[in-house]
Design a protein around this motif. Structure first.
Motif, PDB file in Angstrom:
ATOM      1  N   ARG A  53       0.861  -1.167  -0.046  1.00 23.60           N
ATOM      2  CA  ARG A  53       0.014  -0.073   0.196  1.00 23.60           C
ATOM      3  C   ARG A  53       0.936   1.218   0.063  1.00 23.60           C
ATOM      4  N   TYR A  54       1.369   1.537  -1.197  1.00 30.22           N
ATOM      5  CA  TYR A  54       2.463   2.632  -1.420  1.00 30.22           C
ATOM      6  C   TYR A  54       1.858   3.871  -0.965  1.00 30.22           C
ATOM      7  N   HIS A  55       2.485   4.672  -0.292  1.00 30.00           N
ATOM      8  CA  HIS A  55       2.067   6.061   0.214  1.00 30.00           C
ATOM      9  C   HIS A  55       2.339   6.954  -1.344  1.00 30.00           C
ATOM     10  N   VAL A  56       1.280   7.049  -1.757  1.00 30.35           N
ATOM     11  CA  VAL A  56       1.367   8.067  -2.926  1.00 30.35           C
ATOM     12  C   VAL A  56       1.431   9.462  -2.492  1.00 30.35           C
ATOM     13  N   ARG A  57       2.617  10.011  -2.718  1.00 31.88           N
ATOM     14  CA  ARG A  57       2.892  11.510  -2.011  1.00 31.88           C
ATOM     15  C   ARG A  57       2.256  12.664  -2.581  1.00 31.88           C
ATOM     16  N   PHE A  58       1.653  12.347  -3.839  1.00 32.65           N
ATOM     17  CA  PHE A  58       1.179  13.300  -4.587  1.00 32.65           C
ATOM     18  C   PHE A  58      -0.246  13.240  -4.765  1.00 32.65           C
ATOM     19  N   TYR A  59      -0.934  12.930  -3.890  1.00 36.61           N
ATOM     20  CA  TYR A  59      -2.234  12.351  -4.150  1.00 36.61           C
ATOM     21  C   TYR A  59      -3.211  13.270  -4.273  1.00 36.61           C
ATOM     22  N   SER A  60      -2.885  14.353  -3.540  1.00 34.92           N
ATOM     23  CA  SER A  60      -3.613  15.772  -3.530  1.00 34.92           C
ATOM     24  C   SER A  60      -3.406  16.424  -4.912  1.00 34.92           C
ATOM     25  N   MET A  61      -2.325  16.129  -5.241  1.00 34.31           N
ATOM     26  CA  MET A  61      -1.956  16.858  -6.605  1.00 34.31           C
ATOM     27  C   MET A  61      -3.006  16.301  -7.695  1.00 34.31           C
ATOM     28  N   THR A  62      -3.220  14.871  -7.405  1.00 35.34           N
ATOM     29  CA  THR A  62      -3.935  14.303  -8.544  1.00 35.34           C
ATOM     30  C   THR A  62      -5.627  14.709  -8.646  1.00 35.34           C
ATOM     31  N   LEU A  63      -6.024  15.297  -7.355  1.00 32.10           N
ATOM     32  CA  LEU A  63      -7.262  15.736  -7.271  1.00 32.10           C
ATOM     33  C   LEU A  63      -7.227  17.040  -8.238  1.00 32.10           C
ATOM     34  N   LEU A  64      -6.205  17.872  -7.919  1.00 30.74           N
ATOM     35  CA  LEU A  64      -6.470  19.128  -8.730  1.00 30.74           C
ATOM     36  C   LEU A  64      -6.255  18.956 -10.299  1.00 30.74           C
ATOM     37  N   PHE A  65      -5.262  17.602 -10.687  1.00 34.64           N
ATOM     38  CA  PHE A  65      -4.944  17.305 -11.935  1.00 34.64           C
ATOM     39  C   PHE A  65      -6.411  16.845 -12.722  1.00 34.64           C
ATOM     40  N   ILE A  66      -7.307  16.153 -11.758  1.00 38.86           N
ATOM     41  CA  ILE A  66      -8.653  15.747 -12.486  1.00 38.86           C
ATOM     42  C   ILE A  66      -9.503  16.880 -13.103  1.00 38.86           C
ATOM     43  N   SER A  67      -9.430  17.887 -12.264  1.00 37.55           N
ATOM     44  CA  SER A  67     -10.245  19.170 -12.628  1.00 37.55           C
ATOM     45  C   SER A  67      -9.776  19.777 -13.786  1.00 37.55           C
ATOM     46  N   PHE A  68      -8.306  19.559 -13.916  1.00 35.52           N
ATOM     47  CA  PHE A  68      -7.914  20.386 -15.089  1.00 35.52           C
ATOM     48  C   PHE A  68      -8.222  19.489 -16.310  1.00 35.52           C
ATOM     49  N   GLU A  69      -8.279  17.997 -16.031  1.00 31.86           N
ATOM     50  CA  GLU A  69      -8.224  17.237 -17.146  1.00 31.86           C
ATOM     51  C   GLU A  69      -9.681  17.362 -17.652  1.00 31.86           C
ATOM     52  N   MET A  70     -10.652  17.654 -16.841  1.00 33.69           N
ATOM     53  CA  MET A  70     -12.199  17.779 -17.155  1.00 33.69           C
ATOM     54  C   MET A  70     -12.131  19.243 -17.970  1.00 33.69           C
ATOM     55  N   GLU A  71     -11.464  20.210 -17.791  1.00 36.34           N
ATOM     56  CA  GLU A  71     -11.410  21.493 -18.413  1.00 36.34           C
ATOM     57  C   GLU A  71     -10.803  21.097 -19.765  1.00 36.34           C
ATOM     58  N   MET A  72      -9.870  20.208 -19.725  1.00 35.68           N
ATOM     59  CA  MET A  72      -9.234  19.959 -21.429  1.00 35.68           C
ATOM     60  C   MET A  72     -10.211  19.432 -22.066  1.00 35.68           C
ATOM     61  N   MET A  73     -11.163  18.608 -21.290  1.00 37.25           N
ATOM     62  CA  MET A  73     -12.292  17.722 -22.083  1.00 37.25           C
ATOM     63  C   MET A  73     -13.076  18.813 -22.936  1.00 37.25           C
ATOM     64  N   PHE A  74     -13.439  20.111 -22.016  1.00 37.38           N
ATOM     65  CA  PHE A  74     -14.467  21.065 -22.396  1.00 37.38           C
ATOM     66  C   PHE A  74     -13.639  21.864 -23.736  1.00 37.38           C
ATOM     67  N   MET A  75     -12.361  22.049 -23.507  1.00 41.98           N
ATOM     68  CA  MET A  75     -11.697  22.877 -24.511  1.00 41.98           C
ATOM     69  C   MET A  75     -11.671  21.991 -25.882  1.00 41.98           C
ATOM     70  N   TYR A  76     -11.741  20.629 -26.018  1.00 44.33           N
ATOM     71  CA  TYR A  76     -11.604  20.201 -27.261  1.00 44.33           C
ATOM     72  C   TYR A  76     -12.746  20.820 -28.067  1.00 44.33           C
TER      73      TYR A  76
ATOM     74  N   ALA C 139       2.853  17.104 -16.803  1.00 46.56           N
ATOM     75  CA  ALA C 139       3.376  17.472 -18.282  1.00 46.56           C
ATOM     76  C   ALA C 139       2.327  17.246 -19.227  1.00 46.56           C
ATOM     77  N   MET C 140       1.836  16.313 -19.186  1.00 44.86           N
ATOM     78  CA  MET C 140       0.783  16.072 -20.223  1.00 44.86           C
ATOM     79  C   MET C 140      -0.194  17.111 -20.256  1.00 44.86           C
ATOM     80  N   LEU C 141      -0.509  17.721 -19.305  1.00 45.85           N
ATOM     81  CA  LEU C 141      -1.496  18.781 -19.048  1.00 45.85           C
ATOM     82  C   LEU C 141      -1.265  20.060 -19.929  1.00 45.85           C
ATOM     83  N   VAL C 142       0.065  20.530 -19.467  1.00 48.01           N
ATOM     84  CA  VAL C 142       0.641  21.511 -20.082  1.00 48.01           C
ATOM     85  C   VAL C 142       0.709  21.437 -21.990  1.00 48.01           C
ATOM     86  N   SER C 143       1.129  19.881 -22.191  1.00 48.79           N
ATOM     87  CA  SER C 143       1.099  19.840 -23.508  1.00 48.79           C
ATOM     88  C   SER C 143      -0.279  19.946 -24.066  1.00 48.79           C
TER      89      SER C 143
END
Lengths: 116, 348, 304
Positions: A53-76, C139-143
């Protein structure tokens, strides 16, 4: 759908190529013995499996990443109609980006980008 | 037929060597790998030849043998400037080490020399069927010793109180990213170090405190930072200085700046407390010594112990900190306990 | 027509990989100031050496994923290359949404590299895998923001339209921030230099630490193929693709891709790698806002 067939064809070619590289190793080599299989830690032997059960030290960053990923989906689709919509489209996307950027600022202040 | 052609082509390649550096062997190893016929590899799985340079000592025999068995076939072992273990490998003179390595590599592919067999018996680390009717090992689901290795168990975390698995291992004396000989018992959670203790201090190296020593220290750090080509340049410059030639230090310093090595090291990393005692200032000091603008000075009384310096750091940061000390300073810093290997667990 | 495209693509892939391997030997030798091994023959000899030795395994690996990861990596590189238009009307994978497919290939690369590290069931590969995910995702997001900036003047998500929109002026002039930011992704996708968090020296070669023999050949070939694929895509999106006077389209594309490849390999061997948390902060706080700026520039520039 010819495009899908083409994608699968490319995938097949690449897959066959990779399999060919690996198959070149199917000549009879010496059998792999137990002492050879010990994971490398510089001379010691680990006592436990590495899977954990690896301590993923960047897990809180991934939540922010998801929100930007969804924004990317809208930008297409936004990118496709941007020129005909004009300045209004830019302002709307600008608002969206600004709201999410406040999220980045907040995350930065909270230390989300540090190795927690 | 194809295999023979493949072997002939392979025999012409540069030899991948996993260097095991012992006492006073580090400078020799670095000089050796300037030869284009050899290339150092970071993992024994990538290597064909295990090259021992310098005396590693009796206490680390078990680790060395374990390392030997981790190489993939075809493999050979060569001992240089060290008393060879009678069970494997051959000794070689230090004047023609590169030739001997290339010779061993080529003869393996030509079929003239056999690959070395395992030293350890072909047995899994733990017996099949521990205690219990189903071989599950002990009481209930946990406890006992299942076949092979158990899974890691949970532990409290230093930084944020989550209870996730903690991975403990002795990160060995022969890890290429560590100073040679340094073995640390590390407990990792994720990739942050939760607990560390020194299991074996680094080997003594002939430290040259003058410019060449600083150049070599900088090269080692650059290799850790991911620019091995630049590190090779620094080593070549150091060797040229030692042979009595002259080098253009401005070119090296400029290349160092362009790689951004100084800026990417976080400020206040590996700091002893107080001004100017972190990794950046040590690296700056090395640069100044190399340029002759500063005299080498000892480290001074450390305000923190070694354990406190490394604990809580992420793995990469810890490796940078370990490589930011020169050999004398690191040896003074390491507590010299646990130097015998009787504390090592017996069943492999 | 599609056969011709397929053949040209395969030639591009194979010769591009060879060229990348030659660069990967020649450039470090030049930086180190050593004469080094002959860069023209080293790729073949190295490949032969990988193929001629034993393939090891660890104690309880996930063998299926371990073997599939390099194959999947190569497949992603192939698909990424397939959407690139080679000449007027000559595209192998002719999609209206080619840029989205490219984005999918980028995203899946993170998964593939993670699988490669996870399947060996050993500490160093595992740490390398998790660490790479942390850096690969932003990095993927930036790109992707940069790529959307390219799609704006093209008014379409197809790569052919993006090339068409560069008929007058290349995107590297119209959107100057685009190519540098896209190069960051290139370094991350191909695990090079400052973004090589998956296979670094401090983790004893990271996700490749337990690889030996033909698995190494397979992984390395896939990495170089991804470099070719990425460079071709960068040349298409920012350097005008197959546009150019005189020579046929595919040849111009190959030349531009070779230029991008050279820059990438050189950057990978010169710039040092910072700590993961610092790189994470840099990506989110510096490079992502720069990509927003690039998007604004592209937007202002595309409006009539």
């Amino acid at each position: 759908m010819p495009a899908l067939i083409r994608i699968l064809t490319m995938a097949l070619i690449a897959g066959v190529f990779s399999a060919a590289i690996l198959a070149l190793s199917l000549k009879s080599t010496l059998p792999i013995t137990e002492p050879q299989k010990v994971p490398f830690v510089g001379g010691g032997a680990p006592q436990t499996h590495a899977w954990q059960r690896y301590h993923v030290r960047f897990y809180s960053m991934t939540l922010l990443f998801i929100s930007f990923e969804m924004e990317m989906m809208f930008m297409y689709p936004w990118a496709v109609v941007y020129v005909q919509e004009g300045i209004k489209a830019m302002v709307e996307m600008g608002m969206f980006l600004t709201i999410l950027s406040i999220g980045i600022l907040y995350g930065w202040r909270e230390g989300v980008f540090k190795w927690q | 037929m194809a295999m023979r052609w493949l072997s002939r082509l392979a025999a012409a390649d540069a030899v991948p060597v996993f260097p095991v550096v012992g006492e006073n062997g580090l400078a020799a190893a670095e000089n050796l790998f300037l030869d284009p016929r050899l290339r150092p590899v970071p993992s024994p799985r990538h290597a064909r030849v295990l090259l021992v340079l310098g005396e590693t000592g009796q206490t680390l025999n078990r680790q060395l043998r374990r390392l030997h068995d981790q190489l993939s076939h075809p493999r050979a072992t060569l001992w240089c400037d060290a008393v060879p273990d009678p069970d494997f490998g051959r000794a070689t003179e230090s004047s023609d080490t590169a030739d001997a390595v290339v010779e061993a590599y080529r003869s393996m592919f030509a079929g003239a020399m056999d690959t070395e067999p395992d030293i350890h018996p072909n047995e899994p680390p733990n017996e099949w069927r521990g205690k219990g009717t189903n071989g599950q090992g002990g009481d209930g689901m946990m406890g006992g010793t299942p076949y092979g290795r158990p899974m890691a168990m949970t532990d409290d975390d230093l930084r944020d109180g989550l209870q996730l698995d903690a991975y403990s291992a002795t990160f060995g004396p022969f890890l290429p990213a560590f100073p040679p000989g340094l073995a640390l018992d590390i407990t990792l959670q994720g990739d942050s170090i939760q607990a560390v203790s020194v299991s074996h201090p680094p080997f003594r190296q002939e430290t040259d405190h003058s410019r060449t020593g600083s150049l070599r220290n900088l090269a080692r750090l650059l290799r850790v930072l991911g620019v091995p080509a630049l590190a090779a340049r620094f080593i070549a410059a150091a060797r040229k200085l030692e042979d009595g030639g002259t080098i253009d230090l401005d070119v090296l310093a400029r290349a160092f700046d362009w790689s951004g090595a100084m800026h990417i090291i976080p400020s206040d990393l590996g700091s002893f407390g107080g001004e100017g005692r972190d990794v950046r200032s040590r690296v700056r000091a090395w640069l100044n010594i190399a340029r002759g603008r500063q005299e080498p000075a000892p480290l001074g009384q450390p305000a923190l112990s070694f354990v406190d310096l490394v604990k809580g750091l992420e793995w990469y940061e810890a490796v940078i900190v370990l490589n930011s000390f020169d050999n004398n300073a690191l040896r003074n810093l390491c507590p010299v306990e646990n130097t015998d290997d009787q504390t090592e667990e017996a069943p492999q | 027509m599609s056969m011709l495209a397929c053949v040209i693509l395969l030639l591009l892939l194979i010769f591009g990989t060879l060229f990348a391997a030659i660069l990967d030997t020649a450039i470090p030798a030049w930086i180190a100031g050593q004469s080094g091994a002959n860069p023209l023959t080293t790729p073949f000899r190295r490949c032969a050496q990988f193929l001629a030795v034993q393939r090891l395994t660890t104690e309880r690996p996930d063998m299926l994923n371990w073997l599939l990861a390099p194959a999947a990596y190569l497949i992603l590189a192939g698909i990424g290359l397939g959407v690139v238009p080679l000449s007027e009307g000559l595209v192998f994978i002719d999609l209206q949404t080619g840029l989205v497919l490219w984005g999918a290939c980028e995203a899946l690369t993170v998964v593939v590299v993670f699988l490669h590290g996870w399947s060996a069931n050993a500490p160093f590969p595992l740490i390398g895998a998790y660490r790479y995910v942390a850096i690969g995702l932003p990095a993927m997001l930036v790109s992707m923001f940069v790529v959307i900036g390219v799609a704006l003047p093209a008014q379409s998500l197809s790569v052919s339209a993006a090339v068409e929109a560069q008929r007058g002026l290349w995107n590297i002039v119209k959107q100057p921030l685009g190519l540098p930011l896209f190069m960051l992704l290139g370094l991350s996708l191909t695990l090079r230099g400052p973004f090589d968090y998956a296979d670094p020296f401090d983790l004893a070669a990271g996700t490749s630490a337990e690889d030996s023999g033909p698995l190494r050949a397979s992984w390395r070939f896939a990495r170089l193929a991804m470099l070719v694929s990425f460079s071709t895509m960068a040349a298409t999106l920012f350097l005008g693709g197959h546009h150019g006077p005189g020579l046929p389209g595919p040849l111009w594309l190959a030349l531009k891709a070779a230029g991008v490849m050279t820059i990438l390999v050189a950057l990978g061997h010169v710039i040092a790698r910072t700590t993961p948390s610092r790189m994470l902060t840099l990506l989110w706080v510096l490079f992502l806002p720069l990509s927003f700026l690039d998007l604004i520039i592209a937007g202002v520039e595309s409006l009539p």
